[in-house]
Design a protein around this motif. Sequence first.
Motif, PDB file in Angstrom:
ATOM      1  N   GLU A  67      81.597  25.461  25.296  1.00  0.00           N
ATOM      2  CA  GLU A  67      80.866  25.914  26.484  1.00  0.00           C
ATOM      3  C   GLU A  67      79.939  27.050  26.048  1.00  0.00           C
ATOM      4  N   LYS A  69      77.364  29.978  26.023  1.00  0.00           N
ATOM      5  CA  LYS A  69      76.871  30.949  27.000  1.00  0.00           C
ATOM      6  C   LYS A  69      75.533  31.488  26.520  1.00  0.00           C
ATOM      7  N   LYS A  86      77.336  34.575  22.418  1.00  0.00           N
ATOM      8  CA  LYS A  86      78.596  34.496  23.161  1.00  0.00           C
ATOM      9  C   LYS A  86      78.883  33.014  23.364  1.00  0.00           C
ATOM     10  N   GLN A  88      82.108  30.083  24.506  1.00  0.00           N
ATOM     11  CA  GLN A  88      83.446  29.869  25.040  1.00  0.00           C
ATOM     12  C   GLN A  88      83.942  28.510  24.571  1.00  0.00           C
ATOM     13  N   VAL A 139      87.078  36.285  18.559  1.00  0.00           N
ATOM     14  CA  VAL A 139      87.744  36.118  19.848  1.00  0.00           C
ATOM     15  C   VAL A 139      87.813  37.478  20.539  1.00  0.00           C
ATOM     16  N   THR A 140      87.298  37.534  21.768  1.00  0.00           N
ATOM     17  CA  THR A 140      87.409  38.765  22.556  1.00  0.00           C
ATOM     18  C   THR A 140      88.362  38.576  23.728  1.00  0.00           C
ATOM     19  N   GLU A 141      88.627  37.300  24.088  1.00  0.00           N
ATOM     20  CA  GLU A 141      89.549  37.024  25.189  1.00  0.00           C
ATOM     21  C   GLU A 141      90.103  35.616  25.022  1.00  0.00           C
ATOM     22  N   LEU A 160      91.182  29.157  27.656  1.00  0.00           N
ATOM     23  CA  LEU A 160      89.769  29.509  27.554  1.00  0.00           C
ATOM     24  C   LEU A 160      89.647  30.637  26.541  1.00  0.00           C
ATOM     25  N   THR A 162      87.056  33.115  24.619  1.00  0.00           N
ATOM     26  CA  THR A 162      85.707  33.688  24.609  1.00  0.00           C
ATOM     27  C   THR A 162      85.471  34.340  23.259  1.00  0.00           C
ATOM     28  N   GLU A 164      82.530  36.402  20.781  1.00  0.00           N
ATOM     29  CA  GLU A 164      81.273  37.148  20.771  1.00  0.00           C
ATOM     30  C   GLU A 164      81.025  37.662  19.372  1.00  0.00           C
TER      31      GLU A 164
END
Length: 174
Positions: A67, A69, A86, A88, A139-141, A160, A162, A164
Motif C-alpha cells: 500500500e 503512501k 512512506k 505500508q 518499520v515505525t508501526e 499493518l 508502516t 518510513e
Amino acid sequence: MRGRLLQVFLAELHRLDRALMMVAPPESGLGFDPDFHEPALVDRDGDGVGERRRLELPALRVPCQVEPKTMDDLQMHAAGNSPRSKLQLVMHFRDLERLDLVDPASGVARVTPGDRLGALLTRDGEPVQRFVDPPGLYVTEARAIGWGVHLARPRRNLLLVTLEDRRQAAGRPR
C-alpha cells in the motif's frame, strides 16, 4: 476462513537482533546506547562522525500486500533535496505464524519498529525494488487490523506495517 491477501508480493525483512545488541557493549559499536536505547554511534573511519551499525537476524521473505503512501517525495532543504518515503505493507497472520514471527505466549507479532525492509520481490523472488540503506525503509508501526473475519470463530487476520525512511543523524563519536 481467515481471508487472504490481494496482489501478493514478498517483503525481504531484516529484523534487528535486539537480544544480541542488548548484551554487546556500546563502545564496540554493536550495542545499544544506554541513554537513548537505540544502536550506538561509533566513529570507525576517523572522520569525527559516529556511524550506526546494526546486528540483524537473517533476512526473511514475508508475503505482503503493498500500500504505497509516498515514494521519494522531494522536500527542499537549505542543503538540497531530501527524498521522503512512506510505505505500508499488509501481512497475514497465517504467514507470520508459519514463519515464526508471532510470539506463541503473547500472540504479538515479532515485526517491530526498527526492523528494515531490504526489498520487494514478486512471488517468484524476482526483485521489484531494492531499498538502499541509508536512508532505508524502517518499520515505525506494526498493528493488528482485520478483526472478526471468520463468522463462527472470529480472530484477527492482518498486520499493518508502516515503513518510513529514516535520516541518518551525525552522532557524537565515542
